[in-house]
Motif scaffolding. Structure first.
Motif, PDB file in Angstrom:
ATOM      1  N   TYR A   1       0.812  -1.213   0.000  1.00  0.00           N
ATOM      2  CA  TYR A   1       0.000   0.000   0.000  1.00  0.00           C
ATOM      3  C   TYR A   1       0.849   1.269   0.000  1.00  0.00           C
ATOM      4  N   PHE A   2       2.173   1.133   0.186  1.00  0.00           N
ATOM      5  CA  PHE A   2       3.017   2.318   0.344  1.00  0.00           C
ATOM      6  C   PHE A   2       3.461   2.851  -1.011  1.00  0.00           C
ATOM      7  N   LYS A   3       3.481   4.177  -1.123  1.00  0.00           N
ATOM      8  CA  LYS A   3       4.003   4.829  -2.322  1.00  0.00           C
ATOM      9  C   LYS A   3       4.807   6.052  -1.897  1.00  0.00           C
ATOM     10  N   TYR A   4       6.049   6.136  -2.366  1.00  0.00           N
ATOM     11  CA  TYR A   4       6.883   7.294  -2.098  1.00  0.00           C
ATOM     12  C   TYR A   4       6.296   8.479  -2.860  1.00  0.00           C
ATOM     13  N   GLY A   5       5.956   9.541  -2.130  1.00  0.00           N
ATOM     14  CA  GLY A   5       5.312  10.682  -2.764  1.00  0.00           C
ATOM     15  C   GLY A   5       5.942  11.996  -2.350  1.00  0.00           C
ATOM     16  N   VAL A   6       5.277  13.086  -2.697  1.00  0.00           N
ATOM     17  CA  VAL A   6       5.832  14.404  -2.448  1.00  0.00           C
ATOM     18  C   VAL A   6       5.946  14.692  -0.955  1.00  0.00           C
ATOM     19  N   ASN A   7       5.037  14.159  -0.124  1.00  0.00           N
ATOM     20  CA  ASN A   7       5.135  14.379   1.322  1.00  0.00           C
ATOM     21  C   ASN A   7       6.400  13.756   1.892  1.00  0.00           C
ATOM     22  N   GLU A   8       6.735  12.568   1.396  1.00  0.00           N
ATOM     23  CA  GLU A   8       7.943  11.899   1.870  1.00  0.00           C
ATOM     24  C   GLU A   8       9.199  12.654   1.441  1.00  0.00           C
ATOM     25  N   GLU A   9       9.178  13.163   0.216  1.00  0.00           N
ATOM     26  CA  GLU A   9      10.347  13.919  -0.241  1.00  0.00           C
ATOM     27  C   GLU A   9      10.463  15.245   0.500  1.00  0.00           C
ATOM     28  N   ARG A  10       9.333  15.875   0.785  1.00  0.00           N
ATOM     29  CA  ARG A  10       9.359  17.098   1.597  1.00  0.00           C
ATOM     30  C   ARG A  10       9.962  16.812   2.967  1.00  0.00           C
TER      31      ARG A  10
ATOM     32  N   MET B   1      12.542  12.809  -6.620  1.00  0.00           N
ATOM     33  CA  MET B   1      11.551  12.649  -7.684  1.00  0.00           C
ATOM     34  C   MET B   1      10.685  13.894  -7.883  1.00  0.00           C
ATOM     35  N   PHE B   2      10.698  14.787  -6.886  1.00  0.00           N
ATOM     36  CA  PHE B   2       9.776  15.923  -6.915  1.00  0.00           C
ATOM     37  C   PHE B   2      10.507  17.253  -6.713  1.00  0.00           C
ATOM     38  N   HIS B   3      11.742  17.332  -7.214  1.00  0.00           N
ATOM     39  CA  HIS B   3      12.562  18.511  -6.954  1.00  0.00           C
ATOM     40  C   HIS B   3      11.912  19.780  -7.486  1.00  0.00           C
TER      41      HIS B   3
END
Length: 201
Positions: free
Chosen positions: A50-59, A112-114
């Protein structure tokens, strides 16, 4: 300093996501500790389905890098009502935003979200104020940040004149250092007054 303590607190009434005492102690507000753990799980690659690396994690990783740099360069020791506090934080955030992809690479991941995070900085109104001057005076932001990073690597305190000098070094053709200095100082005083009133500080 190394990490000497992790302090978990409820969501900050002032909107802080993370903070540090610049002595190895880090403060995680609200869900920030969960975001950091999720980010590390994503980097390790052992995430549940269910886990997905997203913008919150990169923040979260960009934010912790911001706080790590505070521990590296030291504390500026300005009060909440001093505009120079937000001058330092704005410059520090810009440096952290441009440098954090390298931090993520060093711990085994990839940013991934720089581009998205570059457009959504912490201390947004203050960073936005600096960016408005960079645009007005045709100063390349990346080169400007590189100049200030060299300065910040030697001292946590950044002044109005340091910002103006960095702007001038990048594009002397458009910069009258006296006029820009006055404009910058007036802007930060106004932004600080608004920020303090809004956050009841």
């Amino acid at each position: 300093h190394g990490v000497t303590g992790i302090i978990q607190k409820p969501a900050s009434p002032h909107g802080y996501y993370m903070a540090t005492y610049s002595d190895g102690r880090f403060i995680f507000y609200g869900r920030s500790d969960r975001d950091v753990r999720s980010a590390m799980i994503g980097i390790i690659g052992d995430e549940p389905k269910y886990f997905k690396y997203g913008v919150n994690e990169e923040r979260a990783l960009q934010s912790i890098f911001h706080e790590i740099r505070h521990n590296t360069v030291g504390s500026y020791n300005y009060t909440e009502r001093n505009p120079l506090r937000y001058v330092c934080e704005s410059v520090h955030e810009l440096v952290s935003l441009y440098d954090y992809p390298r931090f993520i690479e060093n711990i085994g991941g990839k940013a991934m979200f720089h581009e998205k995070l570059l457009q959504a900085p912490a201390y947004g109104e203050f960073v936005g104020g600096i960016r408005s001057l960079l645009n007005k005076y045709k100063v390349d932001e990346r080169r400007f940040v590189e100049k200030l990073k060299m300065l910040e690597d030697t001292s946590p305190r950044v002044s109005y004149s340091d910002i103006v000098q960095a702007m001038y070094d990048v594009n002397p053709k458009y910069i009258d250092r006296f006029d820009v200095g006055d404009e910058l100082e007036d802007m930060f005083k106004t932004l600080t007054d608004d920020y303090v009133k809004r956050n009841n500080q």
